[in-house]
Design an enzyme around this catalytic site. Structure first.
Site, short mmCIF file in Angstrom:
data_model
loop_
_atom_site.label_atom_id
_atom_site.label_comp_id
_atom_site.label_asym_id
_atom_site.label_seq_id
_atom_site.Cartn_x
_atom_site.Cartn_y
_atom_site.Cartn_z
N CYS A 88 -2.56 9.18 -0.59
CA CYS A 88 -2.82 9.35 0.88
C CYS A 88 -3.96 10.46 1.37
O CYS A 88 -4.44 10.61 1.97
CB CYS A 88 -1.64 9.67 1.50
SG CYS A 88 -0.49 8.26 1.80
N ARG A 148 -8.76 7.86 4.40
CA ARG A 148 -9.79 6.90 3.88
C ARG A 148 -10.21 6.28 5.06
O ARG A 148 -11.57 6.25 5.07
CB ARG A 148 -8.89 5.72 3.31
CG ARG A 148 -9.72 4.55 3.10
CD ARG A 148 -8.77 3.29 2.53
NE ARG A 148 -7.60 2.98 3.54
CZ ARG A 148 -8.00 2.14 4.72
NH1 ARG A 148 -9.14 1.73 4.58
NH2 ARG A 148 -7.08 1.91 5.36
N ARG A 149 -9.66 5.79 6.23
CA ARG A 149 -10.34 5.35 7.39
C ARG A 149 -11.29 6.54 7.95
O ARG A 149 -12.41 6.26 8.38
CB ARG A 149 -9.47 4.91 8.43
CG ARG A 149 -8.62 3.59 8.01
CD ARG A 149 -7.70 3.24 8.92
NE ARG A 149 -6.71 2.28 8.43
CZ ARG A 149 -5.57 2.24 8.69
NH1 ARG A 149 -4.88 2.89 9.41
NH2 ARG A 149 -4.91 0.78 8.27
N LYS A 166 0.85 -1.29 0.08
CA LYS A 166 0.06 -0.06 -0.05
C LYS A 166 1.07 1.13 0.01
O LYS A 166 0.45 2.40 -0.42
CB LYS A 166 -0.89 0.04 1.03
CG LYS A 166 -0.48 0.15 2.51
CD LYS A 166 -1.52 0.33 3.55
CE LYS A 166 -0.77 0.34 4.95
NZ LYS A 166 -1.75 0.59 5.94
N ASP A 167 2.19 1.17 0.44
CA ASP A 167 3.02 2.20 0.21
C ASP A 167 3.65 2.54 -1.08
O ASP A 167 4.05 3.72 -1.32
CB ASP A 167 4.39 2.34 1.14
CG ASP A 167 3.84 2.11 2.69
OD1 ASP A 167 2.98 2.48 3.01
OD2 ASP A 167 4.74 1.60 3.60
N ARG A 189 1.98 4.30 17.78
CA ARG A 189 0.71 4.43 17.91
C ARG A 189 -0.30 3.57 18.73
O ARG A 189 -1.26 3.94 19.24
CB ARG A 189 -0.26 4.00 16.29
CG ARG A 189 0.22 5.12 15.35
CD ARG A 189 -0.50 5.05 14.00
NE ARG A 189 0.50 3.96 13.38
CZ ARG A 189 0.25 3.44 12.06
NH1 ARG A 189 -1.09 3.59 11.55
NH2 ARG A 189 1.10 2.64 11.39
N ARG A 225 0.44 9.65 14.10
CA ARG A 225 1.41 9.31 13.48
C ARG A 225 2.52 8.24 14.09
O ARG A 225 2.43 8.30 15.11
CB ARG A 225 2.22 10.39 12.69
CG ARG A 225 1.25 11.08 11.60
CD ARG A 225 1.13 10.32 10.21
NE ARG A 225 2.47 9.61 9.83
CZ ARG A 225 3.73 10.46 9.39
NH1 ARG A 225 3.60 11.71 9.23
NH2 ARG A 225 4.90 9.77 8.97
#
Length: 312
Positions: free
Chosen positions: A241, A130-131, A82-83, A154, A148
């Protein structure tokens, strides 16, 4: 034939786990070769006090690795899929789409409450637009807090910032052995994942047949088809992003099923559609679904989201 192969990776705990997984698979298949991990920091690792969407996503966690790969300082680069931007630098390709872990998001709640049961105004931590957009569509009363840092940071911020819950990808939690922290697998009808979430990508030089042959056994056909469709959808929507786009491809009974969603930043508007077809038409299916979403108003939602976030 090279006997020493250098594998490049970010030096975070999760990234190193993923690179070691690749190394161990390759070592077992090639006992006569020596594989070496080389960890490095990327721009995204250095900037931890700014939301990802504010600093741009073009190779935020990959550019330094790709530069080393192009310069032949490393022989392959291992990434979280996903990066990886949907457009790679010239001369580089994804040589292996490793078999995907469960791609969804999870809720980690301080008091063991699911999304439905959290109190009104609950404080939810996430670094993802997105979340944010999708859970606000589900529960507009949530108070979303940007956090972050790596996975352990986190998890720590859940307590330090007095949050009710945080949202993370299942794959990272599972790979680092923290499954007991999971309160809920967030249903896909509530939150679609990021394109490529849960998969490990091995990036190589396009003109390096020796390394291409070496990693070919790690390539998973179904994962490649599903993620190729997701990335094609993202590319067509010009997503990253900065914009709240969800995508999920799955191969079932020799059919590729692809779902996509686009949401406004406050969650008030969300459009979603799906498509299916042969796995060998993954690219076309992704582009077609993106076109459908654009026809349903995705372009206007995304343009407004970009403007709104730029003003924040």
């Amino acid at each position: 034939m090279k006997q020493e192969i250098i594998i490049g990776t970010r030096d975070s705990q999760l990234a190193m786990w993923q690179a070691r997984w690749v190394l161990e698979k390759l070592q077992k298949l090639n006992p006569g070769k020596r594989f070496i991990l080389r960890g490095m920091k990327t721009r995204g690792d250095h900037i931890l006090d700014v939301a990802l969407a504010k600093i741009g996503d073009k190779g935020l966690f990959t550019k330094e690795l790709e530069a080393a790969l192009s310069a032949r300082e490393i022989d392959m680069a291992v990434h979280s899929m996903k990066d990886l931007p949907t457009r790679l630098p010239e001369g580089l390709i994804i040589g292996a789409f490793c078999q995907r872990e469960y791609p969804g998001d999870v809720l980690i709640s301080r008091h063991g409450l699911t999304l439905d049961a959290l109190p009104p105004g609950a404080r939810i931590g996430t670094s993802s637009l997105r979340r944010t957009a999708q859970i606000l569509h589900f529960r507009p009363d949530f108070n979303v807090i940007t956090i972050r840092g790596n996975l352990n940071t986190r998890l720590r911020k859940l307590e330090e910032l007095n949050l009710d819950a945080i949202i993370l990808a299942y794959a990272g939690i599972h790979r680092l052995g923290c499954d007991e922290r999971i309160t809920q697998l967030i249903p896909f009808d509530v939150c679609l994942p990021a394109a490529g979430q849960g998969a490990i990508a091995v990036e190589i030089r396009a003109n390096d047949p020796e390394i291409d042959d070496l990693i070919r056994p790690l390539d998973d056909h179904d994962s490649r088809a599903a993620i190729t469709a997701e990335r094609a959808l993202m590319r067509k929507l010009e997503g990253g992003c900065q914009v709240p786009i969800g995508a999920l491809g799955r191969v079932q009974h020799n059919q590729l099923l692809l779902e996509g969603s686009v949401a406004s930043l406050d969650g008030s508007h969300l459009i979603r559609d799906r498509i299916s077809g042969p796995p060998d038409q993954a690219e076309q299916l992704g582009e077609e679904l993106a076109t459908r979403l654009i026809g349903m108003g995705a372009g206007e939602i995304l343009e407004k989201a970009r403007r709104e976030f730029d003003l924040k």
